[in-house]
Design an enzyme around this catalytic site. Structure first.
Site, mmCIF file in Angstrom:
data_model
loop_
_atom_site.group_PDB
_atom_site.id
_atom_site.type_symbol
_atom_site.label_atom_id
_atom_site.label_comp_id
_atom_site.label_asym_id
_atom_site.label_seq_id
_atom_site.Cartn_x
_atom_site.Cartn_y
_atom_site.Cartn_z
ATOM 1 N N GLU A 179 12.999 -6.223 0.675
ATOM 2 C CA GLU A 179 13.208 -5.375 -0.510
ATOM 3 C C GLU A 179 14.060 -4.148 -0.203
ATOM 4 O OE1 GLU A 179 8.593 -3.657 -0.297
ATOM 5 O OE2 GLU A 179 9.457 -4.242 -2.224
ATOM 6 N N LYS B 92 9.139 0.579 -9.682
ATOM 7 C CA LYS B 92 7.937 1.067 -8.985
ATOM 8 C C LYS B 92 6.684 0.318 -9.424
ATOM 9 C CE LYS B 92 5.520 3.335 -6.154
ATOM 10 N NZ LYS B 92 5.590 2.835 -4.810
ATOM 11 N N CYS C 221 -1.378 17.788 -6.091
ATOM 12 C CA CYS C 221 -0.913 18.546 -7.256
ATOM 13 C C CYS C 221 0.075 19.611 -6.799
ATOM 14 C CB CYS C 221 -2.099 19.237 -7.923
ATOM 15 S SG CYS C 221 -3.405 18.109 -8.390
ATOM 16 N N HIS D 283 5.236 -25.448 13.303
ATOM 17 C CA HIS D 283 5.118 -26.478 12.254
ATOM 18 C C HIS D 283 6.252 -26.392 11.238
ATOM 19 C CE1 HIS D 283 1.182 -27.575 13.773
ATOM 20 N NE2 HIS D 283 0.888 -26.299 13.814
ATOM 21 N N TRP E 211 -1.964 15.915 -10.387
ATOM 22 C CA TRP E 211 -2.070 14.516 -9.993
ATOM 23 C C TRP E 211 -3.566 14.253 -9.981
ATOM 24 C CZ3 TRP E 211 0.583 10.351 -9.631
ATOM 25 C CH2 TRP E 211 0.134 9.296 -8.857
ATOM 26 N N ASN F 174 -5.273 22.707 -5.610
ATOM 27 C CA ASN F 174 -4.703 21.451 -5.094
ATOM 28 C C ASN F 174 -5.605 20.986 -3.953
ATOM 29 O OD1 ASN F 174 -3.129 19.278 -4.273
ATOM 30 N ND2 ASN F 174 -2.056 20.553 -2.774
ATOM 31 N N GLY F 175 -6.103 19.784 -4.030
ATOM 32 C CA GLY F 175 -6.983 19.254 -2.977
ATOM 33 C C GLY F 175 -8.189 18.572 -3.595
ATOM 34 N N GLU G 223 3.944 -8.181 5.467
ATOM 35 C CA GLU G 223 4.361 -6.876 4.928
ATOM 36 C C GLU G 223 5.681 -6.424 5.557
ATOM 37 O OE1 GLU G 223 4.349 -3.278 2.758
ATOM 38 O OE2 GLU G 223 3.643 -5.327 2.444
ATOM 39 N N ARG H 49 5.188 16.100 -7.179
ATOM 40 C CA ARG H 49 3.859 16.002 -6.551
ATOM 41 C C ARG H 49 2.836 15.407 -7.510
ATOM 42 N NH1 ARG H 49 3.427 19.518 -2.098
ATOM 43 N NH2 ARG H 49 1.174 19.666 -2.364
ATOM 44 N N LYS I 30 9.165 -5.735 3.492
ATOM 45 C CA LYS I 30 9.918 -4.475 3.565
ATOM 46 C C LYS I 30 11.395 -4.742 3.897
ATOM 47 C CE LYS I 30 6.795 -1.673 2.329
ATOM 48 N NZ LYS I 30 6.404 -2.601 1.306
HETATM 49 C C1 AGP Z 1 6.064 -2.962 -2.752
HETATM 50 O O1 AGP Z 1 6.873 -2.234 -1.933
HETATM 51 C C2 AGP Z 1 6.588 -3.188 -4.086
HETATM 52 N N1 AGP Z 1 6.848 -1.995 -4.749
HETATM 53 C C3 AGP Z 1 5.759 -4.157 -4.911
HETATM 54 O O2 AGP Z 1 5.611 -5.333 -4.197
HETATM 55 C C4 AGP Z 1 4.361 -3.644 -5.277
HETATM 56 O O3 AGP Z 1 3.547 -3.649 -4.161
HETATM 57 C C5 AGP Z 1 3.768 -4.570 -6.348
HETATM 58 O O4 AGP Z 1 4.606 -4.539 -7.471
HETATM 59 C C6 AGP Z 1 2.364 -4.146 -6.727
HETATM 60 O O5 AGP Z 1 2.371 -2.890 -7.318
HETATM 61 P P1 AGP Z 1 0.977 -2.123 -7.535
HETATM 62 O O6 AGP Z 1 0.357 -1.911 -6.212
HETATM 63 O O7 AGP Z 1 1.350 -0.859 -8.230
HETATM 64 O O8 AGP Z 1 0.128 -3.006 -8.412
#
Ligand code: AGP
Length: 689
Positions: A489, A603, A2, A505, A74, A98-99, A482, A27, A486
């Site tokens: 994206e 996001k 927060c 394979h 938050w 905050n915490g 992962e 935050r 990264k």
């Molecule tokens: C990851 O970097 C991406 N933003 C995306 O793959 C994300 O992980 C996916 O959309 C899932 O989102 P969530 O964890 O909010 O459900």
């Protein structure tokens, strides 16, 4: 995480608190509030929603004030609402926090038993309740604060004003950041310098267990246990940042800041439960489920799905129980059969991802118990799931998920240990060993962050890469996935993750001179096998980048090596993922990509594939209606399967389900109408019924 602010001074507009909160809104922004003295007492304004919603309820014009505190939230305990928003005020004591106060449940129970009435679900409210109790016993305010703080366990940064103590603002902190802004005729507090840069460049970063007593004329520092006065000399630092810079706290991008916040996110996620994972099961209301638990199923998307794959390794290792992991959109369309004793775990940073939500609803409808691991309090999955386990990564602004991922791994390891303990699959020694390794993770992640310089060097040589492979074995395979995600994206380089044993394979066909292949080769029983995969790739001219905790084993094989610290084999992903996040970040920055808002991404993908019937605004459900001419073949198959199941048609007829669809239009319309009605959705087509 927060944001808190506070002001005591000769006279200034309430604007000063509001602007401070605005600079801290990154935050957390699900609810907020302000309290200030108006000469007759303490005036309080609190609301859920963004700061602009608070602005709507503040008096206009904004009054001049001499002392006040503010908070942007938050939510961690108690969903976002006006009642749970801060400041929390009891008998003229008003507090912003905050915490996380870990032992708040015990304190609430004790205070409630003594007749104290709570008006919120927060952990914070125990603070003003305790201070008021000591004031009632006749203690002066600073001793009352000392008395209250002595009961608290966990992380807290507190801003406190008291009706009966003029011209005085109190601040206390423990394991949660708080800065004191030193002015000439005004003094300030805030969660970080971002909020105060327009007013002063001189700050004291309050140390743990210290209390600051701020009056318009100046600041005193005391030790909160002894109330002994402490020297200020040598504690004041000058900061010349610009406000914009401050929000990123000096980092160039939110993503880099969030990568460096992972030690804190993991610590905050572990902190509440590591002492007593047993209580975790009770808190999640899963104690009753344990004995009939037969099957664990994980469903998630993107980075959260990769966390789920790591979670499977941990849970199968700690609980000796099979765990199925599905990409949520596949889970919902495959409509898997849910047998008795199934628990579906959804993993989601935002708690709003439509495919994950739909998977959770689907499983719930079929009788599964649902548990969601989520980072946003009050989000939809948390409201609908039977149980919730929160990650404490704090607000994640970068579209690309980083700190939420390692916090999800922390939550999954806790869940694995708690289930393993309850199912008697883990010995006391194993439990203590795992907990020791877990609590050491923040230190090890900080060590892994020190590879940043080395990683940046390697990144410079990858900017021109057209494709990359990431390879790992066992628990490192999801980390290879992962790392590849990264790089895709962020730097828009086509990259794939593979289990090391799978490279020969097929993917090895992609290897030619200079193709970069990142090997995750931390020492576990499998690294011999990794060595042979490296040889296969090297023989075809591939460029070998090795991430390992044992350089000696790979120094003559690798073209580049990134050394991470060793840890428990089941916890290696916490450290191995860090250089991969940094690698993609640096390649993207050097390529000039928009790191915090990559193209084509958002996001949280909260909207499901919108109904293709343009006149319809409903997401997801109504596209099952016959009126929607453009539903996809998969959707047709899924709908037909449902109709087939409903009409108990023999399997071979399933093949012609699509024809069934045409012919049973009437039946389907009825079925969709009922379903949409049950969800309170008005249908997008005129129902004939
Ligand atoms: C990851 O970097 C991406 N933003 C995306 O793959 C994300 O992980 C996916 O959309 C899932 O989102 P969530 O964890 O909010 O459900």
């Amino acid at each position: 995480m927060c944001g808190i602010v506070g002001y005591v001074g000769k006279k200034d507009s309430l604007q000063i608190l509001f602007d401070g909160l605005t600079r801290l809104e990154y935050r957390g922004y699900d609810s907020s509030g302000i309290a200030f003295k108006n000469g007759a007492g303490i005036e309080i304004y609190k609301t859920s929603g963004k700061l602009k919603d608070l602005q709507k309820i503040l008096p206009t014009p904004l009054p001049a004030i001499t002392i006040g505190i503010g908070h942007t939230r938050w939510a961690t305990h108690g969903a976002p609402s006006a009642a749970n928003a801060h400041p929390h005020t009891v008998k003229g004591v008003s507090v912003v926090h905050n915490g996380i106060i870990e032992n708040y449940r015990e304190l609430r129970a004790e205070l409630a038993a003594a007749g104290n009435v709570f008006s919120s679900q927060t952990d914070t409210e125990v603070v003003p309740q305790l201070i008021a109790r000591y004031l009632d016993r006749g203690l002066p305010i600073d001793e009352a604060i000392r008395g209250a703080v002595a009961h608290l366990r966990g992380a807290y940064a507190l801003g406190i004003i008291h009706e009966g103590t003029p011209d005085t603002l109190f601040a206390v902190c423990n394991d949660s950041p708080l800065v004191i802004g030193i002015g000439t005729d005004a003094q300030y507090i805030a969660s970080d310098v971002a909020a105060l840069l327009p007013y002063t460049k001189n700050f004291i970063h309050l140390e743990d267990r210290h209390m600051a007593v701020l009056r318009s004329s100046g600041v005193d520092l005391k030790h909160v246990e002894s109330l002994e006065t402490l020297p200020i000399e040598g504690k004041v630092v000058t900061n010349n940042w610009t406000p914009a810079m401050a929000e990123k706290q000096g980092y160039d991008h939110f993503m880099l800041k969030e990568i460096y916040e992972q030690p804190q996110g993991v610590m905050d996620t572990l902190r509440e439960w590591t002492d007593d994972t047993n209580r975790l099961m009770d808190e999640m209301g899963m104690t009753g489920t344990i004995k009939d638990l037969r099957r664990l199923h994980i469903a998630a998307c993107g980075t959260s799905y990769h966390a789920g794959l790591v979670g499977r390794y941990m849970i199968e290792k700690f609980v000796h129980m099979p765990v199925a992991v599905d990409i949520a959109s596949e889970f919902r369309d495959m409509c898997p059969s849910i047998s008795k004793g199934t628990v579906l775990i959804t993993i989601t940073q935002s708690g709003e991802t439509a495919d994950t939500l739909a998977a959770q609803r689907e499983a719930k409808k079929k009788g599964a118990r649902t548990l969601t691991i989520c980072n946003v309090v009050g989000s939809t999955t948390t409201r609908e799931a039977d149980s919730v386990l929160y990650t404490r990564a704090g607000l994640e602004i970068g579209v690309v998920s980083t700190k939420a991922f390692t916090a999800q791994l922390a939550a999954l390891s806790l869940l694995g240990i708690a289930l393993g303990t309850r199912k008697g699959k883990l010995s006391d020694l194993e439990i203590q060993t795992l907990k020791a390794f877990l609590l050491d993770l923040p230190r090890l992640i900080r060590q892994a962050l020190q590879t940043d310089g080395k990683v940046k060097e390697i990144a410079r040589t990858l900017v021109g890469a057209k494709s990359m492979l990431y390879v790992g074995r066992g628990i490192n395979y999801p980390i290879a996935l992962e790392g590849a995600l990264k790089m895709k994206e962020l730097a828009y380089i086509h990259a794939d993750g593979y289990p090391a044993g799978e490279v020969k394979h097929g993917p090895i066909a992609l290897i030619e001179d200079g193709v970069p292949v990142v090997f995750l080769a931390t020492i576990d029983g499998l690294h011999e096998k990794i060595l042979s995969s490296i040889d296969e790739v090297k023989a075809r001219g591939g460029r070998i980048i090795v991430v390992t905790d044992s350089p000696a084993a790979f120094h003559d094989k690798a073209d580049d090596m990134i050394v991470v610290p060793s840890t428990h084999p089941a916890l290696v992903p916490f450290v191995a993922v860090v250089p991969l996040q940094l690698l993609a970040y640096h390649v993207a920055v050097i390529k000039g990509c928009n790191v915090d808002q990559p193209r084509n991404l958002s996001k949280s993908i909260a909207v499901d594939d919108k109904c293709h019937n343009i006149v319809c605004s409903h997401s997801g459900y109504c596209r099952k209606s016959i009126a929607c001419a453009v539903i996809t073949p998969d959707e047709k198959k899924a709908i037909a399967n449902r109709v087939v199941r409903l009409m108990r048609v023999s399997p071979w007829e399933q093949l012609s389900a699509s024809s069934l669809l045409e012919s049973s239009g009437q039946q389907l319309q009825k079925e969709v109408h009922q379903e949409q009605a049950s969800k309170g959705l008005s249908t997008c087509f005129e129902s004939p019924y």
